[in-house]
Design a protein around this motif. Structure first.
Motif, short mmCIF file in Angstrom:
data_model
loop_
_atom_site.label_atom_id
_atom_site.label_comp_id
_atom_site.label_asym_id
_atom_site.label_seq_id
_atom_site.Cartn_x
_atom_site.Cartn_y
_atom_site.Cartn_z
N ALA A 1 0.83 -1.20 0.00
CA ALA A 1 0.00 0.00 0.00
C ALA A 1 0.87 1.25 0.00
CB ALA A 1 -0.93 -0.01 1.21
N GLU A 2 1.98 1.21 0.72
CA GLU A 2 2.90 2.34 0.74
C GLU A 2 3.53 2.57 -0.63
OE1 GLU A 2 5.55 1.29 3.87
OE2 GLU A 2 4.22 1.96 5.48
N ARG A 3 3.61 1.50 -1.42
CA ARG A 3 4.13 1.64 -2.78
C ARG A 3 3.06 2.12 -3.76
NH1 ARG A 3 8.64 -0.84 -4.60
NH2 ARG A 3 7.52 -1.34 -6.53
N GLY A 4 1.84 2.32 -3.28
CA GLY A 4 0.80 2.89 -4.13
C GLY A 4 -0.35 1.98 -4.48
N ALA A 5 -0.31 0.71 -4.06
CA ALA A 5 -1.42 -0.20 -4.34
C ALA A 5 -2.61 0.14 -3.47
CB ALA A 5 -0.99 -1.65 -4.13
N GLU A 6 -3.81 -0.03 -4.02
CA GLU A 6 -5.04 0.21 -3.26
C GLU A 6 -5.08 -0.77 -2.08
OE1 GLU A 6 -7.96 -1.88 -3.14
OE2 GLU A 6 -9.04 -0.35 -1.95
N PRO A 7 -5.55 -0.33 -0.90
CA PRO A 7 -5.45 -1.16 0.31
C PRO A 7 -6.03 -2.57 0.18
CG PRO A 7 -6.03 1.07 0.92
CD PRO A 7 -6.05 1.03 -0.58
N LEU A 8 -7.23 -2.71 -0.38
CA LEU A 8 -7.81 -4.05 -0.52
C LEU A 8 -7.00 -4.89 -1.48
CD1 LEU A 8 -10.00 -6.08 0.15
CD2 LEU A 8 -11.42 -5.06 -1.66
N ARG A 9 -6.57 -4.29 -2.56
CA ARG A 9 -5.73 -5.01 -3.53
C ARG A 9 -4.42 -5.44 -2.86
NH1 ARG A 9 -4.70 -5.75 -8.97
NH2 ARG A 9 -2.54 -5.52 -9.66
N SER A 10 -3.88 -4.58 -2.02
CA SER A 10 -2.64 -4.92 -1.32
C SER A 10 -2.83 -6.16 -0.45
CB SER A 10 -2.19 -3.74 -0.45
OG SER A 10 -1.88 -2.62 -1.24
N ARG A 11 -3.96 -6.24 0.23
CA ARG A 11 -4.23 -7.40 1.08
C ARG A 11 -4.36 -8.67 0.26
NH1 ARG A 11 -8.36 -5.86 6.00
NH2 ARG A 11 -7.08 -4.23 6.96
N VAL A 12 -5.07 -8.57 -0.87
CA VAL A 12 -5.25 -9.74 -1.72
C VAL A 12 -3.92 -10.20 -2.30
CG1 VAL A 12 -6.32 -10.58 -3.85
CG2 VAL A 12 -7.64 -9.16 -2.26
N LEU A 13 -3.11 -9.26 -2.73
CA LEU A 13 -1.80 -9.59 -3.30
C LEU A 13 -0.91 -10.26 -2.26
CD1 LEU A 13 -1.21 -6.31 -5.29
CD2 LEU A 13 -1.24 -8.58 -6.32
N ALA A 14 -0.87 -9.72 -1.06
CA ALA A 14 -0.03 -10.29 0.00
C ALA A 14 -0.48 -11.70 0.34
CB ALA A 14 -0.07 -9.40 1.24
#
Length: 209
Positions: free
Chosen positions: A150-163
């Protein structure tokens, strides 16, 4: 307790006290790992680990809360290294590309099939309490990884799914590698799993990168 010298420059080399603490932590971890391999976790006590490492029971408690923590300390080191690697990827890389590139940057480092990684994984599969502690570490890593993305610019929900997807791919890789008796390089297998897992996440124009 954190006793880091805050007056030191962030990139300055660790002082003598920090090096001694790191050496003690490493010695306790190695002792815990060695005794668990030799005797099984159920037959290893904190006192035995402390004796093997040449420290007191109180010193053990200053570094680790439980014997499971001592055995799996390397998991935390790997998690911290992965977070630093992802955070340090070029800003123009998309999140999934950054995750894959960060993993590959460790070759032949902590995510290659070194003896300790193999040993820890085998022990976790054999002992439920170690597996539970390992899964707790992975849950914390998932949250931290989502925050970094998310700090790199990904949307928060997308960041969670990616992780979550990335770490699921890592678990699948390790299981497959063990069950197939290591037919391929671990990082090559990880690349294959990440490619399959990441098709919906591949950055536009990135292809398989």
């Amino acid at each position: 307790m954190d006793t880091t010298d805050r007056s030191a420059a962030p990139d300055s080399p660790p002082g003598l006290r920090e090096r001694k603490k790191a050496a003690t932590r490493e010695a306790v971890h190695r002792a815990a790992l060695r005794l668990t391999v030799e005797n099984g976790l159920d037959h290893v006590t904190v006192e035995a680990i402390a004796d093997e490492a040449g420290v007191s029971r109180r010193t053990f408690s200053n570094y680790f809360a439980t014997k499971e923590d001592a055995v799996l300390w390397g998991e935390e080191q790997q998690a911290a290294a992965l977070l630093r690697a992802v955070a340090g990827r070029p800003a123009q890389e998309g999140p999934w590309t950054a995750l894959r590139a960060a993993l590959r940057s460790f070759e032949p480092g902590p995510f290659s099939p070194d003896r300790e990684t193999i040993t820890r994984t085998r022990l976790a599969l054999r002992h439920p309490s170690l597996l539970g502690r390992q899964l707790a570490t992975h849950a914390g890593l998932e949250q931290d990884l989502a925050r970094v993305l998310a700090e790199r610019g990904a949307e928060p929900l997308r960041s969670r799914v990616l992780a979550a997807a990335f770490l699921a791919a890592m678990r699948t890789t390790m299981r497959t590698w063990f069950e197939s008796e290591h037919p391929a390089e671990l990082l090559d297998l990880a690349d294959q799993v990440l490619h399959l897992m990441g098709r919906p996440f591949d950055d536009p124009g990135a292809g398989q990168a």
